[in-house]
Design a protein around this motif. Structure first.
Motif, PDB file in Angstrom:
ATOM      1  N   THR A  45      45.571 -52.662   1.482  1.00  0.00           N
ATOM      2  CA  THR A  45      45.304 -53.364   0.234  1.00  0.00           C
ATOM      3  C   THR A  45      44.202 -54.400   0.421  1.00  0.00           C
ATOM      4  OG1 THR A  45      47.051 -54.951   0.764  1.00  0.00           O
ATOM      5  CG2 THR A  45      47.667 -53.038  -0.586  1.00  0.00           C
ATOM      6  N   PRO A  46      43.487 -54.714  -0.685  1.00  0.00           N
ATOM      7  CA  PRO A  46      43.554 -54.080  -2.000  1.00  0.00           C
ATOM      8  C   PRO A  46      42.877 -52.722  -2.011  1.00  0.00           C
ATOM      9  CG  PRO A  46      41.760 -55.642  -1.976  1.00  0.00           C
ATOM     10  CD  PRO A  46      42.450 -55.779  -0.640  1.00  0.00           C
ATOM     11  N   VAL A  47      43.173 -51.920  -3.008  1.00  0.00           N
ATOM     12  CA  VAL A  47      42.588 -50.587  -3.106  1.00  0.00           C
ATOM     13  C   VAL A  47      41.077 -50.667  -3.221  1.00  0.00           C
ATOM     14  CG1 VAL A  47      42.507 -48.458  -4.468  1.00  0.00           C
ATOM     15  CG2 VAL A  47      44.684 -49.613  -4.089  1.00  0.00           C
ATOM     16  N   SER A  48      40.586 -51.727  -3.828  1.00  0.00           N
ATOM     17  CA  SER A  48      39.132 -51.909  -3.958  1.00  0.00           C
ATOM     18  C   SER A  48      38.450 -52.071  -2.614  1.00  0.00           C
ATOM     19  CB  SER A  48      38.825 -53.113  -4.840  1.00  0.00           C
ATOM     20  OG  SER A  48      39.387 -54.291  -4.284  1.00  0.00           O
ATOM     21  N   GLY A  49      39.237 -52.277  -1.554  1.00  0.00           N
ATOM     22  CA  GLY A  49      38.678 -52.439  -0.222  1.00  0.00           C
ATOM     23  C   GLY A  49      38.281 -51.144   0.451  1.00  0.00           C
ATOM     24  N   PHE A  50      38.608 -50.005  -0.177  1.00  0.00           N
ATOM     25  CA  PHE A  50      38.150 -48.718   0.373  1.00  0.00           C
ATOM     26  C   PHE A  50      36.677 -48.565   0.025  1.00  0.00           C
ATOM     27  CE2 PHE A  50      41.727 -46.803   2.323  1.00  0.00           C
ATOM     28  CZ  PHE A  50      42.837 -47.344   1.699  1.00  0.00           C
ATOM     29  N   GLU A  56      49.355 -28.503  -9.988  1.00  0.00           N
ATOM     30  CA  GLU A  56      48.854 -29.817 -10.395  1.00  0.00           C
ATOM     31  C   GLU A  56      48.268 -30.623  -9.235  1.00  0.00           C
ATOM     32  OE1 GLU A  56      51.870 -28.499 -11.025  1.00  0.00           O
ATOM     33  OE2 GLU A  56      53.463 -30.041 -10.963  1.00  0.00           O
ATOM     34  N   ASP A  57      48.392 -30.120  -8.008  1.00  0.00           N
ATOM     35  CA  ASP A  57      47.726 -30.761  -6.868  1.00  0.00           C
ATOM     36  C   ASP A  57      46.255 -30.342  -6.755  1.00  0.00           C
ATOM     37  OD1 ASP A  57      50.750 -30.237  -5.024  1.00  0.00           O
ATOM     38  OD2 ASP A  57      50.049 -32.131  -5.895  1.00  0.00           O
ATOM     39  N   THR A  58      45.841 -29.389  -7.572  1.00  0.00           N
ATOM     40  CA  THR A  58      44.460 -28.935  -7.543  1.00  0.00           C
ATOM     41  C   THR A  58      43.504 -30.075  -7.862  1.00  0.00           C
ATOM     42  OG1 THR A  58      45.037 -26.661  -8.135  1.00  0.00           O
ATOM     43  CG2 THR A  58      42.796 -27.379  -8.616  1.00  0.00           C
ATOM     44  N   ALA A  59      42.551 -30.303  -6.962  1.00  0.00           N
ATOM     45  CA  ALA A  59      41.612 -31.412  -7.119  1.00  0.00           C
ATOM     46  C   ALA A  59      40.616 -31.387  -5.965  1.00  0.00           C
ATOM     47  CB  ALA A  59      42.341 -32.752  -7.128  1.00  0.00           C
ATOM     48  N   VAL A  60      39.598 -32.217  -6.072  1.00  0.00           N
ATOM     49  CA  VAL A  60      38.754 -32.518  -4.924  1.00  0.00           C
ATOM     50  C   VAL A  60      39.406 -33.698  -4.206  1.00  0.00           C
ATOM     51  CG1 VAL A  60      36.495 -33.250  -4.103  1.00  0.00           C
ATOM     52  CG2 VAL A  60      36.672 -31.692  -6.065  1.00  0.00           C
ATOM     53  N   TYR A  61      39.627 -33.537  -2.931  1.00  0.00           N
ATOM     54  CA  TYR A  61      40.275 -34.567  -2.121  1.00  0.00           C
ATOM     55  C   TYR A  61      39.224 -35.289  -1.283  1.00  0.00           C
ATOM     56  CZ  TYR A  61      44.929 -32.985  -3.375  1.00  0.00           C
ATOM     57  OH  TYR A  61      46.075 -32.681  -4.081  1.00  0.00           O
ATOM     58  N   TYR A  62      39.288 -36.609  -1.328  1.00  0.00           N
ATOM     59  CA  TYR A  62      38.357 -37.459  -0.604  1.00  0.00           C
ATOM     60  C   TYR A  62      39.112 -38.334   0.391  1.00  0.00           C
ATOM     61  CZ  TYR A  62      35.276 -36.433  -4.572  1.00  0.00           C
ATOM     62  OH  TYR A  62      34.527 -35.811  -5.539  1.00  0.00           O
ATOM     63  N   CYS A  63      38.583 -38.471   1.585  1.00  0.00           N
ATOM     64  CA  CYS A  63      39.124 -39.500   2.464  1.00  0.00           C
ATOM     65  C   CYS A  63      38.245 -40.740   2.341  1.00  0.00           C
ATOM     66  CB  CYS A  63      39.229 -39.034   3.907  1.00  0.00           C
ATOM     67  SG  CYS A  63      37.675 -38.845   4.787  1.00  0.00           S
ATOM     68  N   ALA A  64      38.854 -41.871   2.618  1.00  0.00           N
ATOM     69  CA  ALA A  64      38.156 -43.137   2.478  1.00  0.00           C
ATOM     70  C   ALA A  64      38.615 -44.093   3.570  1.00  0.00           C
ATOM     71  CB  ALA A  64      38.421 -43.743   1.109  1.00  0.00           C
ATOM     72  N   ALA A  65      37.706 -44.953   3.973  1.00  0.00           N
ATOM     73  CA  ALA A  65      38.002 -45.969   4.985  1.00  0.00           C
ATOM     74  C   ALA A  65      37.961 -47.352   4.352  1.00  0.00           C
ATOM     75  CB  ALA A  65      37.003 -45.883   6.127  1.00  0.00           C
TER      76      ALA A  65
END
Length: 126
Positions: free
Chosen positions: A108-113, A92-101
């Motif tokens: 926080t907030p998450v919208s700040g990425f 269930e960890d299968t996915a495309v993983y993205y890093c974000a700054a």
């Protein structure tokens, strides 16, 4: 502007480990929080782990419940790189993983990425 490049994804058996790296360039790396997100087919993007830029005896981190105790986020400001160590991987960890700054030093907030890498595929076989 921040440019992010992920690496380290691949195919691994359940129970195995992978280490993702995110190389950053542009703005001063030590000034902004970093995060790892993932998106599985047919699902919404999910925040996996975050780390602040400010160290008070250590960088504050946070994780989604499903990865706590298995994943570790870290950063090396001297190398302008963030990492995601993933242990005890599950299908269930299968996915495309993205890093974000983040646009600030805090998670926080998450919208700040605001800045995103191109993503790296992680596939966990059962």
């Amino acid at each position: 502007q921040v440019q992010l490049v992920e690496s380290g994804g691949g195919l691994v058996q359940a129970g195995g480990s992978l280490r993702l790296s995110c190389a950053a360039s542009g703005r001063t790396f030590s000034n902004y929080a970093m995060g790892w997100f993932r998106q599985a087919p047919g699902k919404e993007r999910e925040l996996v782990a975050v780390i602040n830029a400010v160290s008070w005896g250590g960088f504050k981190t946070d994780y989604v419940d499903s990865v706590k105790g298995r994943f570790t986020i870290s950063r090396d400001n001297a190398k302008n790189t963030a990492y995601l160590q993933m242990n005890s991987l599950k299908p269930e960890d299968t996915a495309v993983y993205y890093c974000a700054a983040h646009e600030s030093a805090y998670m926080t907030p998450v919208s700040g990425f605001k800045y995103w890498g191109q993503g790296t595929q992680v596939t966990v076989s059962s």
